[in-house]
Design an enzyme around this catalytic site. Structure first.
Site, PDB file in Angstrom:
ATOM      1  N   ARG A   1       1.171  -1.113   0.735  1.00  0.00           N
ATOM      2  CA  ARG A   1      -0.510  -0.335  -0.011  1.00  0.00           C
ATOM      3  C   ARG A   1       0.808   1.260   0.244  1.00  0.00           C
ATOM      4  NH1 ARG A   1      -2.915  -3.435   3.365  1.00  0.00           N
ATOM      5  NH2 ARG A   1      -4.579  -4.529   2.973  1.00  0.00           N
TER       6      ARG A   1
ATOM      7  N   LYS B   1       1.526  11.318 -11.038  1.00  0.00           N
ATOM      8  CA  LYS B   1       0.711  10.802 -11.002  1.00  0.00           C
ATOM      9  C   LYS B   1       1.808   9.349 -12.071  1.00  0.00           C
ATOM     10  CE  LYS B   1      -1.830  13.844 -14.272  1.00  0.00           C
ATOM     11  NZ  LYS B   1      -2.820  13.938 -15.252  1.00  0.00           N
TER      12      LYS B   1
ATOM     13  N   GLU C   1       6.294  18.525 -24.727  1.00  0.00           N
ATOM     14  CA  GLU C   1       5.382  18.513 -23.382  1.00  0.00           C
ATOM     15  C   GLU C   1       5.997  19.995 -23.061  1.00  0.00           C
ATOM     16  OE1 GLU C   1       3.284  17.311 -22.902  1.00  0.00           O
ATOM     17  OE2 GLU C   1       3.859  14.836 -22.890  1.00  0.00           O
TER      18      GLU C   1
ATOM     19  N   LYS D   1       5.153  23.259 -14.094  1.00  0.00           N
ATOM     20  CA  LYS D   1       4.327  22.170 -13.961  1.00  0.00           C
ATOM     21  C   LYS D   1       4.173  21.737 -12.225  1.00  0.00           C
ATOM     22  CE  LYS D   1       2.662  18.136 -13.944  1.00  0.00           C
ATOM     23  NZ  LYS D   1       3.408  15.825 -14.667  1.00  0.00           N
TER      24      LYS D   1
ATOM     25  N   GLU E   1      -5.961  16.435  -9.719  1.00  0.00           N
ATOM     26  CA  GLU E   1      -6.778  17.115 -11.331  1.00  0.00           C
ATOM     27  C   GLU E   1      -8.465  17.257 -10.785  1.00  0.00           C
ATOM     28  OE1 GLU E   1      -5.124  15.025 -14.752  1.00  0.00           O
ATOM     29  OE2 GLU E   1      -7.122  15.364 -15.947  1.00  0.00           O
TER      30      GLU E   1
ATOM     31  N   ARG F   1      -5.550  20.575 -13.553  1.00  0.00           N
ATOM     32  CA  ARG F   1      -4.140  20.183 -13.619  1.00  0.00           C
ATOM     33  C   ARG F   1      -4.734  19.333 -14.770  1.00  0.00           C
ATOM     34  NH1 ARG F   1      -0.769  16.541 -10.284  1.00  0.00           N
ATOM     35  NH2 ARG F   1       0.524  15.367 -12.222  1.00  0.00           N
TER      36      ARG F   1
ATOM     37  N   ASN G   1      -3.356  18.799 -19.987  1.00  0.00           N
ATOM     38  CA  ASN G   1      -3.010  17.769 -20.647  1.00  0.00           C
ATOM     39  C   ASN G   1      -3.851  18.201 -22.127  1.00  0.00           C
ATOM     40  OD1 ASN G   1      -3.613  14.647 -19.699  1.00  0.00           O
ATOM     41  ND2 ASN G   1      -4.631  15.923 -18.523  1.00  0.00           N
TER      42      ASN G   1
ATOM     43  N   HIS H   1      -3.515  16.070 -24.860  1.00  0.00           N
ATOM     44  CA  HIS H   1      -3.124  14.422 -24.699  1.00  0.00           C
ATOM     45  C   HIS H   1      -4.640  13.616 -25.743  1.00  0.00           C
ATOM     46  CE1 HIS H   1       0.421  16.186 -22.830  1.00  0.00           C
ATOM     47  NE2 HIS H   1       0.709  15.088 -22.077  1.00  0.00           N
TER      48      HIS H   1
ATOM     49  N   HIS I   1      -3.652  10.268 -26.861  1.00  0.00           N
ATOM     50  CA  HIS I   1      -3.156   8.833 -26.801  1.00  0.00           C
ATOM     51  C   HIS I   1      -4.287   8.464 -27.584  1.00  0.00           C
ATOM     52  CE1 HIS I   1      -3.069  10.797 -21.842  1.00  0.00           C
ATOM     53  NE2 HIS I   1      -2.067  10.535 -22.747  1.00  0.00           N
TER      54      HIS I   1
ATOM     55  N   HIS J   1       5.170   9.389 -27.252  1.00  0.00           N
ATOM     56  CA  HIS J   1       4.341  10.084 -26.731  1.00  0.00           C
ATOM     57  C   HIS J   1       3.676  11.287 -27.008  1.00  0.00           C
ATOM     58  CE1 HIS J   1       1.284  10.978 -23.817  1.00  0.00           C
ATOM     59  NE2 HIS J   1       1.968  12.135 -23.317  1.00  0.00           N
TER      60      HIS J   1
HETATM   61  P1  NAD Z   1      10.402   6.405 -22.448  1.00  0.00           P
HETATM   62  O1  NAD Z   1      10.110   6.016 -21.254  1.00  0.00           O
HETATM   63  O2  NAD Z   1      10.614   5.353 -23.196  1.00  0.00           O
HETATM   64  O3  NAD Z   1      11.908   6.952 -22.502  1.00  0.00           O
HETATM   65  C1  NAD Z   1      12.191   6.584 -24.494  1.00  0.00           C
HETATM   66  C2  NAD Z   1      13.153   6.287 -24.682  1.00  0.00           C
HETATM   67  O4  NAD Z   1      14.826   7.043 -24.019  1.00  0.00           O
HETATM   68  C3  NAD Z   1      13.335   4.655 -24.153  1.00  0.00           C
HETATM   69  O5  NAD Z   1      14.137   3.508 -25.010  1.00  0.00           O
HETATM   70  C4  NAD Z   1      14.479   4.809 -23.015  1.00  0.00           C
HETATM   71  O6  NAD Z   1      14.953   3.992 -22.963  1.00  0.00           O
HETATM   72  C5  NAD Z   1      15.412   5.493 -23.408  1.00  0.00           C
HETATM   73  N1  NAD Z   1      16.491   6.033 -23.449  1.00  0.00           N
HETATM   74  C6  NAD Z   1      15.977   6.880 -21.883  1.00  0.00           C
HETATM   75  N2  NAD Z   1      16.787   8.196 -21.164  1.00  0.00           N
HETATM   76  C7  NAD Z   1      17.890   7.713 -22.414  1.00  0.00           C
HETATM   77  C8  NAD Z   1      19.384   7.971 -22.426  1.00  0.00           C
HETATM   78  N3  NAD Z   1      19.483   9.440 -21.143  1.00  0.00           N
HETATM   79  N4  NAD Z   1      19.888   7.859 -23.302  1.00  0.00           N
HETATM   80  C9  NAD Z   1      19.684   7.043 -24.051  1.00  0.00           C
HETATM   81  N5  NAD Z   1      18.548   6.693 -24.485  1.00  0.00           N
HETATM   82  C10 NAD Z   1      17.413   6.841 -23.316  1.00  0.00           C
HETATM   83  O7  NAD Z   1       9.879   7.901 -22.815  1.00  0.00           O
HETATM   84  P2  NAD Z   1       9.071   9.213 -22.209  1.00  0.00           P
HETATM   85  O8  NAD Z   1       9.606  10.153 -23.118  1.00  0.00           O
HETATM   86  O9  NAD Z   1      10.454   9.025 -21.559  1.00  0.00           O
HETATM   87  O10 NAD Z   1       8.168   8.946 -21.588  1.00  0.00           O
HETATM   88  C11 NAD Z   1       7.107   8.973 -21.755  1.00  0.00           C
HETATM   89  C12 NAD Z   1       6.420   8.357 -21.125  1.00  0.00           C
HETATM   90  O11 NAD Z   1       5.845   8.775 -20.354  1.00  0.00           O
HETATM   91  C13 NAD Z   1       4.399   7.954 -21.372  1.00  0.00           C
HETATM   92  O12 NAD Z   1       4.299   6.558 -21.091  1.00  0.00           O
HETATM   93  C14 NAD Z   1       3.409   8.471 -21.376  1.00  0.00           C
HETATM   94  O13 NAD Z   1       2.470   8.349 -20.519  1.00  0.00           O
HETATM   95  C15 NAD Z   1       4.496   9.476 -20.166  1.00  0.00           C
HETATM   96  N6  NAD Z   1       3.881  10.274 -19.485  1.00  0.00           N
HETATM   97  C16 NAD Z   1       3.383  10.732 -17.817  1.00  0.00           C
HETATM   98  C17 NAD Z   1       3.528  11.676 -17.546  1.00  0.00           C
HETATM   99  C18 NAD Z   1       2.910  11.610 -16.220  1.00  0.00           C
HETATM  100  O14 NAD Z   1       2.622  12.675 -15.370  1.00  0.00           O
HETATM  101  N7  NAD Z   1       3.507  10.563 -15.218  1.00  0.00           N
HETATM  102  C19 NAD Z   1       3.744  13.182 -18.477  1.00  0.00           C
HETATM  103  C20 NAD Z   1       3.844  12.536 -19.819  1.00  0.00           C
HETATM  104  C21 NAD Z   1       3.649  11.458 -20.365  1.00  0.00           C
HETATM  105  N1  GLY Z   2       0.817  15.080 -17.746  1.00  0.00           N
HETATM  106  C1  GLY Z   2       0.068  15.414 -17.688  1.00  0.00           C
HETATM  107  C2  GLY Z   2      -0.194  15.446 -15.474  1.00  0.00           C
HETATM  108  O1  GLY Z   2       0.536  15.586 -14.560  1.00  0.00           O
HETATM  109  O2  GLY Z   2      -1.025  15.703 -15.084  1.00  0.00           O
END
Ligand code: NAD
Ligand code: GLY
Length: 359
Positions: free
Chosen positions: A118, A140, A182, A224, A234, A238, A242, A245, A249, A262
């Site tokens: 938990r 998130k 972003e 942010k 949210e 917040r 999006n 998005h 999505h 993404h």
């Molecule tokens: P990702 O985590 O897939 O990373 C992108 C690629 O880069 C991967 O192949 C990874 O292995 C590689 N990589 C990472 N760091 C590296 C580095 N320093 N050097 C070389 N390669 C590297 O993608 P992302 O764009 O970082 O994240 C996208 C994800 O984030 C999506 O799933 C999206 O839904 C999520 N997201 C979440 C939030 C949130 O608020 N939680 C906000 C925006 C996006």
């Molecule tokens: N990336 C959207 C949020 O954090 O709310």
């Protein structure tokens, strides 16, 4: 090094931004209150940065989980591998989880930390630009489902975020651009001055000018953090984070996770949202042209994939966390620097955008 604070009462935490931060053990260890530590990363990042992290953790009992790399693995099945390791290693409730990676690892690691017994403490070490400017901040966490992106998850804040700009050296150009989507978002929804700065400095960012990147990480995290502090779970503002998005999505789910990055899907979705905002009479043609031009200069796509027609878009957009009573809700733009969440999006105008924009 810059230190920002996300002020959330007893869930407040710092974001450290700078260079050489992975070589500063105290940044990490001051936030670890346990002897047991689990580092979660993936097979691409492990050979690059895992040793640096493990070197900082020599006095702890450390285990690692190395997941396969890709958005298609951001699922409950692969989160279960983290639980397997925690349970097999008899990790206690005070154990600390470190998520070392991009948004995929951050979202999965955070979700595992939120669920295990938990909730156990976790730290974010974001390694992509996207993760440093957005996903590692704000709590998130979660995974995708075949029927909808990020539909299973939890709000769960980390103990700290360590954003070391040096790790971006190994990131490829396509991933850097995805992160810029972003970044541009913050300018569009609430920071018009930043949008103009981005118009003037896009070339420096693409050339990986260190100062420009550091400025962008800091300014994005400030934006942010302000939004998250105002509306952590949210219920209002917040949702503006999006922008683009819901369309984005739908693209990610529709063509299959991992096809579009993404950030790429968000860039296209934001242009669709801009087109609809123009039809609503809020943006003018010149605004939309400016928005599309900035995404293009960031080397991001702006047109939706042909294989998703308007009907399919509507079906996919019907599965979204912003929807209320099954009705699609969208973030639109009143102007560059001001977002809105209209109660009535006007289905007819939405369909015109889906049928005509970029077709
Ligand atoms: P990702 O985590 O897939 O990373 C992108 C690629 O880069 C991967 O192949 C990874 O292995 C590689 N990589 C990472 N760091 C590296 C580095 N320093 N050097 C070389 N390669 C590297 O993608 P992302 O764009 O970082 O994240 C996208 C994800 O984030 C999506 O799933 C999206 O839904 C999520 N997201 C979440 C939030 C949130 O608020 N939680 C906000 C925006 C996006
Ligand atoms: N990336 C959207 C949020 O954090 O709310």
């Amino acid at each position: 090094m810059k230190k920002l604070l996300v002020q959330l009462d007893d869930r407040s935490y710092p974001i450290y931004i700078g260079s050489g931060l992975l070589n500063r053990p105290e940044l990490l260890t001051q936030h670890i209150k346990s002897r047991q530590v689990l580092v979660v990363t993936n097979e691409t990042i492990a050979p690059l940065y895992l040793d640096a992290i493990l070197k900082n953790l020599q006095s702890y009992i450390v285990e690692t989980v190395v997941l396969p790399d890709g958005e298609q693995y951001k699922t409950l099945d692969f989160v279960a591998r983290i639980f397997d390791k925690l349970l097999a290693g008899k990790f206690s409730r005070n154990a600390t989880l470190i998520a070392l990676g991009g948004g995929v690892i951050g979202d999965m690691g955070g979700f595992a930390a939120a669920c295990y017994q938990r909730g156990i403490p976790f730290l974010q070490i974001p390694t992509t630009l996207l993760a440093q400017v957005d996903s590692s901040v704000g709590g998130k966490t979660g995974v995708n489902h075949a029927l909808g992106k990020n539909m299973i998850g939890a709000f769960y804040q980390p103990q700290c975020v360590i954003a070391d700009a040096d790790v971006l050296d190994t990131l490829d150009d396509r991933q850097l651009s995805a992160g810029l989507a972003e970044v541009i978002k913050y300018g569009l929804i609430r920071d018009a001055e930043f949008f103009v700065w981005l118009e003037n400095n896009m070339d420096a960012l693409l050339a990986r000018d260190k100062q420009a990147l550091a400025f962008v990480i800091e300014r994005s995290c400030i934006n942010k953090a302000e939004v998250v502090v105002e509306d952590e779970t949210e219920s209002g503002v917040r949702a503006t984070l999006n922008l683009g998005h819901t369309f984005g999505h739908a693209i990610e789910t529709g063509v299959g996770y991992g096809q579009y990055l993404h950030g790429e899907a968000v860039a296209i979705g934001t242009c669709q949202a801009a087109d609809l905002s123009r039809r609503k009479g809020w943006l003018n043609d010149a605004d939309v042209a400016r928005i599309m031009a900035l995404f293009k200069r960031a080397k991001l796509p702006v047109n939706p994939p042909k294989e998703i027609d308007s009907q399919r878009f509507l079906e996919l957009m019907a599965v979204d966390k912003k929807n209320v009573d099954g009705q699609i809700r969208l973030i639109l733009l009143k102007k560059i620097g001001e977002a809105t969440l209209p109660t009535d999006i006007n289905q007819e105008l939405l369909e015109v955008t889906l049928k005509t924009y970029g077709r």
